[in-house]
Scaffold this motif. Structure first.
Motif, PDB file in Angstrom:
ATOM      1  N   VAL A   1      55.223  49.445  14.462  1.00 21.22           N
ATOM      2  CA  VAL A   1      55.551  49.143  15.864  1.00 21.22           C
ATOM      3  C   VAL A   1      55.371  50.364  16.758  1.00 21.22           C
ATOM      4  CG1 VAL A   1      57.136  47.294  15.218  1.00 21.22           C
ATOM      5  CG2 VAL A   1      58.018  49.624  15.482  1.00 21.22           C
TER       6      VAL A   1
ATOM      7  N   GLU B   1      56.930  40.864  18.943  1.00 17.48           N
ATOM      8  CA  GLU B   1      56.174  42.095  18.735  1.00 17.48           C
ATOM      9  C   GLU B   1      56.858  43.048  17.762  1.00 17.48           C
ATOM     10  OE1 GLU B   1      53.107  43.203  19.967  1.00 17.48           O
ATOM     11  OE2 GLU B   1      52.885  41.091  20.449  1.00 17.48           O
ATOM     12  N   LEU B   2      58.168  42.954  17.634  1.00 14.03           N
ATOM     13  CA  LEU B   2      58.887  43.823  16.697  1.00 14.03           C
ATOM     14  C   LEU B   2      58.948  43.215  15.300  1.00 14.03           C
ATOM     15  CD1 LEU B   2      61.843  45.152  18.883  1.00 14.03           C
ATOM     16  CD2 LEU B   2      59.718  46.302  18.261  1.00 14.03           C
TER      17      LEU B   2
ATOM     18  N   HIS C   1      52.867  51.619  18.181  1.00 11.65           N
ATOM     19  CA  HIS C   1      51.961  51.443  19.325  1.00 11.65           C
ATOM     20  C   HIS C   1      52.653  50.797  20.526  1.00 11.65           C
ATOM     21  CE1 HIS C   1      51.956  47.565  17.258  1.00 11.65           C
ATOM     22  NE2 HIS C   1      51.522  47.015  18.386  1.00 11.65           N
ATOM     23  N   LEU C   2      53.860  50.294  20.334  1.00 16.06           N
ATOM     24  CA  LEU C   2      54.563  49.586  21.405  1.00 16.06           C
ATOM     25  C   LEU C   2      55.387  50.515  22.293  1.00 16.06           C
ATOM     26  CD1 LEU C   2      55.893  46.583  19.283  1.00 16.06           C
ATOM     27  CD2 LEU C   2      53.953  46.542  20.871  1.00 16.06           C
ATOM     28  N   VAL C   3      55.644  51.735  21.809  1.00 17.09           N
ATOM     29  CA  VAL C   3      56.542  52.639  22.519  1.00 17.09           C
ATOM     30  C   VAL C   3      55.946  54.040  22.595  1.00 17.09           C
ATOM     31  CG1 VAL C   3      58.657  51.381  21.959  1.00 17.09           C
ATOM     32  CG2 VAL C   3      57.783  53.063  20.346  1.00 17.09           C
TER      33      VAL C   3
ATOM     34  N   ILE D   1      59.040  44.899  25.773  1.00 21.47           N
ATOM     35  CA  ILE D   1      58.319  44.405  24.598  1.00 21.47           C
ATOM     36  C   ILE D   1      58.474  42.891  24.531  1.00 21.47           C
ATOM     37  CG2 ILE D   1      58.254  44.414  22.069  1.00 21.47           C
ATOM     38  CD1 ILE D   1      59.153  47.311  22.147  1.00 21.47           C
TER      39      ILE D   1
ATOM     40  N   ARG E   1      65.269  48.115  17.329  1.00 18.22           N
ATOM     41  CA  ARG E   1      64.245  47.288  16.690  1.00 18.22           C
ATOM     42  C   ARG E   1      64.865  46.034  16.078  1.00 18.22           C
ATOM     43  NH1 ARG E   1      60.050  48.032  11.626  1.00 18.22           N
ATOM     44  NH2 ARG E   1      59.040  46.034  12.056  1.00 18.22           N
TER      45      ARG E   1
END
Length: 254
Positions: free
Chosen positions: A105, A64-65, A107-109, A60, A119
């Motif tokens: 978040v 983004e977090l 959509h990131l994982v 990431i 996070r």
């Protein structure tokens, strides 16, 4: 004691807008980051700090977090809730509890479970000062008591601090224990679950009205010399307390 350094800094100045990368930030004691939308003297969520090693492991990109500070070369055994971060300028942050994974978040994982405890960690500013990318950071593990990861336990800790003759509203509780607005609907359950020796009668709804889930609410308030005002509502008589006159102002949990 562990040494690290600041690799990235981010600030969120407007809601529904992306974070902005910054070379430096000003931390304000008991408030958060100057100009940051999430700064609040009553919140345990003033700052979000992330380890670069966790970002790398999750693939990431920084920012983004929705974090404010990315630290590099930090010892994972020291980077825990309860740690104290001391920056080159003398600014200090108390880490409070892990930032919970959420839909912002997701959509990131592949799964939110994979990002649990990665996070980042939320914190509050305990000494103000300016920080910049490249600054050295000293991490003192277990310097403060870590706040519970369980919102109900944070609720009980806060309630137990409300002094006699003072009141606090649902809205203030939500902010102080660091949960989102969806927890309004949980408050009645928390009141029913709370042990009988906790002063839940010092809690009002967000408009300052007494609560039906609290037995003898009006009488208990009046016993502490809190003036309860009789009013009318569509359901009949209602009772309220002036939050301006009797509200507890020091309601941060830290």
């Amino acid at each position: 004691m562990n040494r690290s350094f600041v690799q990235h800094l981010f600030i969120k100045q407007e809601r529904k807008k992306p974070l902005l990368a910054s070379a430096r930030l000003k931390l304000l004691q008991g408030y958060g980051i100057e100009g940051n939308i999430n700064s609040d003297r009553h919140s345990p969520r003033q700052v979000l700090v992330v380890a670069r090693e966790d970002l790398n492991q999750l693939s990431i990109a920084p920012g983004e977090l929705r974090e404010n500070i990315v630290l590099n070369e930090i010892d994972s055994t020291a980077f825990k809730p309860g740690a104290k971060l001391v920056f080159s300028s003398g600014a200090k942050i108390r880490l409070t509890f892990y930032c919970e994974p959420c839909k912002r978040v997701a959509h990131l994982v592949d799964s939110l479970k994979s990002i649990e405890h990665k996070r980042g960690i939320l914190g509050v500013v305990v000494k103000e000062g300016k920080i910049a990318t490249g600054d050295r950071v000293v991490v003192y593990p277990s310097y403060f008591p870590a706040l519970s990861e369980i919102p109900y336990e944070r609720f009980l800790e806060l309630v137990n601090k409300i002094p006699a003759g003072k009141v606090i509203s649902y809205k203030q509780i939500i902010k102080s224990i660091g949960v989102d607005k969806s927890y309004y609907r949980v408050m009645p359950l928390y009141l029913k679950k709370a042990p009988s020796n906790y002063p839940i009668h010092r809690i009002l709804d967000s408009q300052g009205h007494t609560i039906s889930h609290i037995p003898n609410h009006r009488e208990k308030l009046e016993a502490e010399e809190i003036k309860v005002i009789l009013g009318q509502s569509p359901q009949g008589n209602s009772y309220s307390v002036s939050l301006k006159n009797y509200g507890w102002q020091n309601y941060n949990i830290c």
